[in-house]
Design an enzyme around this catalytic site. Structure first.
Site, PDB file in Angstrom:
ATOM      1  N   CYS A 125      57.496  37.899  78.710  1.00 53.67           N
ATOM      2  CA  CYS A 125      57.291  36.451  78.755  1.00 53.67           C
ATOM      3  C   CYS A 125      57.402  35.939  80.195  1.00 53.67           C
ATOM      4  CB  CYS A 125      58.320  35.761  77.863  1.00 53.67           C
ATOM      5  SG  CYS A 125      58.074  33.980  77.777  1.00 53.67           S
ATOM      6  N   CYS A 165      63.967  31.594  80.987  1.00 52.54           N
ATOM      7  CA  CYS A 165      65.128  31.200  80.177  1.00 52.54           C
ATOM      8  C   CYS A 165      66.275  32.202  80.428  1.00 52.54           C
ATOM      9  CB  CYS A 165      64.762  31.173  78.697  1.00 52.54           C
ATOM     10  SG  CYS A 165      63.205  30.298  78.403  1.00 52.54           S
ATOM     11  N   CYS A 197      67.468  34.844  77.828  1.00 52.62           N
ATOM     12  CA  CYS A 197      66.513  35.562  76.969  1.00 52.62           C
ATOM     13  C   CYS A 197      66.156  36.974  77.437  1.00 52.62           C
ATOM     14  CB  CYS A 197      65.237  34.742  76.826  1.00 52.62           C
ATOM     15  SG  CYS A 197      64.119  35.474  75.605  1.00 52.62           S
ATOM     16  N   CYS A 229      60.117  33.826  59.436  1.00 53.58           N
ATOM     17  CA  CYS A 229      59.852  33.184  60.721  1.00 53.58           C
ATOM     18  C   CYS A 229      59.310  34.186  61.733  1.00 53.58           C
ATOM     19  CB  CYS A 229      61.145  32.555  61.240  1.00 53.58           C
ATOM     20  SG  CYS A 229      60.908  31.767  62.846  1.00 53.58           S
ATOM     21  N   CYS A 249      57.439  30.050  58.866  1.00 53.21           N
ATOM     22  CA  CYS A 249      57.856  29.348  60.082  1.00 53.21           C
ATOM     23  C   CYS A 249      57.333  30.155  61.272  1.00 53.21           C
ATOM     24  CB  CYS A 249      59.382  29.281  60.099  1.00 53.21           C
ATOM     25  SG  CYS A 249      60.050  28.582  61.619  1.00 53.21           S
ATOM     26  N   CYS A 309      62.048  22.582  63.012  1.00 51.62           N
ATOM     27  CA  CYS A 309      63.261  23.392  63.134  1.00 51.62           C
ATOM     28  C   CYS A 309      63.641  23.351  64.605  1.00 51.62           C
ATOM     29  CB  CYS A 309      62.990  24.818  62.674  1.00 51.62           C
ATOM     30  SG  CYS A 309      64.365  25.947  62.990  1.00 51.62           S
ATOM     31  N   ARG A 317      71.632  25.892  60.340  1.00 56.03           N
ATOM     32  CA  ARG A 317      71.507  27.349  60.301  1.00 56.03           C
ATOM     33  C   ARG A 317      72.510  28.032  61.220  1.00 56.03           C
ATOM     34  NH1 ARG A 317      66.908  28.693  57.968  1.00 56.03           N
ATOM     35  NH2 ARG A 317      65.847  26.804  58.629  1.00 56.03           N
TER      36      ARG A 317
HETATM   37  N1  SAM Z   1      59.025  31.746  73.243  1.00 55.50           N
HETATM   38  C1  SAM Z   1      59.266  30.752  72.283  1.00 55.50           C
HETATM   39  C2  SAM Z   1      60.214  29.665  72.778  1.00 55.50           C
HETATM   40  O1  SAM Z   1      60.961  29.894  73.713  1.00 55.50           O
HETATM   41  O2  SAM Z   1      60.184  28.596  72.180  1.00 55.50           O
HETATM   42  C3  SAM Z   1      59.788  31.296  70.958  1.00 55.50           C
HETATM   43  C4  SAM Z   1      60.772  32.439  70.924  1.00 55.50           C
HETATM   44  S1  SAM Z   1      62.374  32.128  71.644  1.00 55.50           S
HETATM   45  C5  SAM Z   1      63.044  33.750  71.707  1.00 55.50           C
HETATM   46  C6  SAM Z   1      63.243  31.285  70.334  1.00 55.50           C
HETATM   47  C7  SAM Z   1      64.652  30.835  70.586  1.00 55.50           C
HETATM   48  O3  SAM Z   1      65.539  31.946  70.517  1.00 55.50           O
HETATM   49  C8  SAM Z   1      64.994  30.206  71.914  1.00 55.50           C
HETATM   50  O4  SAM Z   1      64.624  28.870  71.995  1.00 55.50           O
HETATM   51  C9  SAM Z   1      66.501  30.344  71.959  1.00 55.50           C
HETATM   52  O5  SAM Z   1      67.108  29.189  71.430  1.00 55.50           O
HETATM   53  C10 SAM Z   1      66.783  31.560  71.064  1.00 55.50           C
HETATM   54  N2  SAM Z   1      67.354  32.686  71.829  1.00 55.50           N
HETATM   55  C11 SAM Z   1      66.690  33.515  72.659  1.00 55.50           C
HETATM   56  N3  SAM Z   1      67.513  34.413  73.213  1.00 55.50           N
HETATM   57  C12 SAM Z   1      68.752  34.146  72.723  1.00 55.50           C
HETATM   58  C13 SAM Z   1      70.038  34.733  72.940  1.00 55.50           C
HETATM   59  N4  SAM Z   1      70.216  35.742  73.783  1.00 55.50           N
HETATM   60  N5  SAM Z   1      71.086  34.229  72.276  1.00 55.50           N
HETATM   61  C14 SAM Z   1      70.918  33.187  71.421  1.00 55.50           C
HETATM   62  N6  SAM Z   1      69.732  32.600  71.177  1.00 55.50           N
HETATM   63  C15 SAM Z   1      68.664  33.060  71.827  1.00 55.50           C
HETATM   64  C1  DTB Z   2      66.694  30.330  66.610  1.00 52.67           C
HETATM   65  O1  DTB Z   2      67.221  29.246  66.877  1.00 52.67           O
HETATM   66  N1  DTB Z   2      67.313  31.494  66.682  1.00 52.67           N
HETATM   67  C2  DTB Z   2      66.412  32.579  66.363  1.00 52.67           C
HETATM   68  C3  DTB Z   2      65.143  31.822  65.927  1.00 52.67           C
HETATM   69  N2  DTB Z   2      65.451  30.460  66.215  1.00 52.67           N
HETATM   70  C4  DTB Z   2      63.816  32.183  66.487  1.00 52.67           C
HETATM   71  C5  DTB Z   2      66.230  33.516  67.505  1.00 52.67           C
HETATM   72  C6  DTB Z   2      67.530  34.131  67.982  1.00 52.67           C
HETATM   73  C7  DTB Z   2      67.197  35.153  69.014  1.00 52.67           C
HETATM   74  C8  DTB Z   2      68.415  35.911  69.468  1.00 52.67           C
HETATM   75  C9  DTB Z   2      68.083  36.898  70.528  1.00 52.67           C
HETATM   76  C10 DTB Z   2      67.130  37.986  70.105  1.00 52.67           C
HETATM   77  O2  DTB Z   2      67.326  38.616  69.046  1.00 52.67           O
HETATM   78  O3  DTB Z   2      66.181  38.270  70.848  1.00 52.67           O
HETATM   79 FE1  SF4 Z   3      59.988  33.339  76.729  1.00 51.54          FE
HETATM   80 FE2  SF4 Z   3      62.390  33.937  75.790  1.00 51.54          FE
HETATM   81 FE3  SF4 Z   3      62.030  31.652  77.035  1.00 51.54          FE
HETATM   82 FE4  SF4 Z   3      60.909  32.019  74.600  1.00 51.54          FE
HETATM   83  S1  SF4 Z   3      63.092  31.939  75.077  1.00 51.54           S
HETATM   84  S2  SF4 Z   3      59.941  31.139  76.412  1.00 51.54           S
HETATM   85  S3  SF4 Z   3      60.474  34.221  74.717  1.00 51.54           S
HETATM   86  S4  SF4 Z   3      61.817  33.704  77.945  1.00 51.54           S
END
Ligand code: SAM
Ligand code: DTB
Ligand code: SF4
Length: 332
Positions: free
Chosen positions: A56, A60, A63, A100, A132, A192, A264
């Site tokens: 990506c 973030c 992430c 989802c 979702c 959501c 959730r």
């Molecule tokens: N790329 C899209 C976005 O950012 O909206 C969708 C996927 S993103 C992985 C979805 C959500 O996962 C993020 O908004 C964040 O709140 C959550 N997330 C990602 N990494 C995480 C982590 N290490 N711990 C907790 N939540 C996480």
């Molecule tokens: C949300 O709030 N939590 C989920 C879902 N929406 C998409 C994602 C959590 C991701 C946790 C880190 C991972 O497994 O990559």
């Molecule tokens: Fe990309 Fe992760 Fe940020 Fe979603 S949360 S935009 S997958 S870097």
């Protein structure tokens, strides 16, 4: 479905008072609100599938899927629809009613990959599951296309307060997030939207995020509360573990502010005991992600969660569609 009568003019002061109230008083109050609005024995079981993983362009800080960090994940291009359908069928058999699909995209582009995602939405919807997606930013037109394919909900998190957001993500703005959420609403898709605690934010940041969520013209139908999963290679890998009492405080406050919303208990359950999760349900959480993987990180197995449901006397909630069918049958 959300009730239009829910209060949505909460002030920061009111939210502060709730959030900072003595913990046991707070849990008692949220548990009471939960009983008034929801069947407290029911917990919705949702399954996540990462349909496009890693690589990506966003930054973030939490992430593991951001290309710029060196994390140990398997980068994978967009899955085939048939493969996704197989996962969805298995999730349904295991008792999940909401599926989802997540993609590590900054935004949706109008290309063949998006057409494939629309197909995925159609086939999973045909299984009778609530579908979702979480695909990054969306235009109004793209949201309409997803709605047309049968999308029930779109996940797009605010993550934290407006002020702290820029410390965590620099490649997009809070207003970008709000715009996508508006596009989703306009298309008639349920929202959501939640956040993460443990990013290094203050209690004020958490209160401010809850203020934004609970003062939308309509509350989000679903609010995921994630505890940061600390992934090696991300800038936040050495953050302290989230205090369970903070998680409970967050859930309880969200429940009081948004009584009819699905709250959730999302990421972070691997580091919580059964007793700790039980307190989260008591405080008003009524949904979990099940299955041994979230998007890229581990999660308790279906068997472990089934055992927890048995122990706590909880039952999985039926999908909205089935619920509607049941209601129709009763009317007939
Ligand atoms: N790329 C899209 C976005 O950012 O909206 C969708 C996927 S993103 C992985 C979805 C959500 O996962 C993020 O908004 C964040 O709140 C959550 N997330 C990602 N990494 C995480 C982590 N290490 N711990 C907790 N939540 C996480
Ligand atoms: C949300 O709030 N939590 C989920 C879902 N929406 C998409 C994602 C959590 C991701 C946790 C880190 C991972 O497994 O990559
Ligand atoms: Fe990309 Fe992760 Fe940020 Fe979603 S949360 S935009 S997958 S870097």
């Amino acid at each position: 479905m959300n009730q239009p009568t829910c209060k949505n003019n909460w002030s920061i002061e009111e939210i502060k008072d709730i959030y900072n109230s003595p913990l046991l008083e707070l849990i008692y109050r949220s548990a009471t609100v939960h009983r008034e609005y929801n069947d407290t024995a029911e917990v919705q079981v949702c399954t996540l599938l990462s349909v496009k993983t890693g690589g990506c362009p966003e930054d973030c800080a939490y992430c593991p899927q951001a290309a710029r960090y060196h994390t140990d994940i398997n980068v994978q291009s967009l899955m085939q629809t048939d493969e996704v359908l197989e996962y969805a069928k298995k999730a349904k058999e295991a008792g999940s009613t909401r599926f989802c699909m997540g993609a590590a995209w900054r935004e949706v582009r109008d290309n063949r990959d998006f057409d494939r995602v629309l197909d995925m939405v159609k086939v999973v919807n045909a299984l009778g599951m609530e579908v979702c997606c979480t695909l990054g930013m969306l235009t109004e037109h793209q949201a309409e296309k997803l709605a047309g394919a049968g999308l029930h909900a779109y996940n797009h998190n605010l993550d934290t307060s407006r002020q702290y957001y820029q410390e965590i993500i620099t490649t997009r703005t809070y207003d970008n997030r709000l715009q996508t959420l508006e596009n989703v609403r306009k298309a008639g898709i349920t929202v959501c939207c939640g956040g993460i605690i443990g990013l290094g934010e203050t209690h004020e940041d958490r209160i401010e995020m809850l203020h934004v969520l609970s003062t939308f013209p309509r509350h989000p139908e679903s609010v995921p509360i994630n505890a940061l999963v600390r992934v090696k290679g991300t800038p936040l890998e050495n953050n302290p573990k989230v205090d369970i009492w903070d998680m409970i405080r967050m859930i309880a406050t969200a429940r009081i502010l948004m009584p009819a919303t699905m709250v959730r208990l999302s990421a972070g359950r691997m580091e919580m005991s059964l007793a700790e999760q039980a307190l989260c349900f008591m405080a008003g959480a009524n949904s979990i992600f099940a299955g041994d993987k979230l998007l890229t990180t581990p999660n308790p197995t279906f068997d472990e969660d089934n055992a927890m449901f048995q122990l706590l006397g909880l039952k999985p909630r039926v999908a909205f569609k089935e619920e509607n069918n049941l209601a129709e049958e009763v009317i007939r």
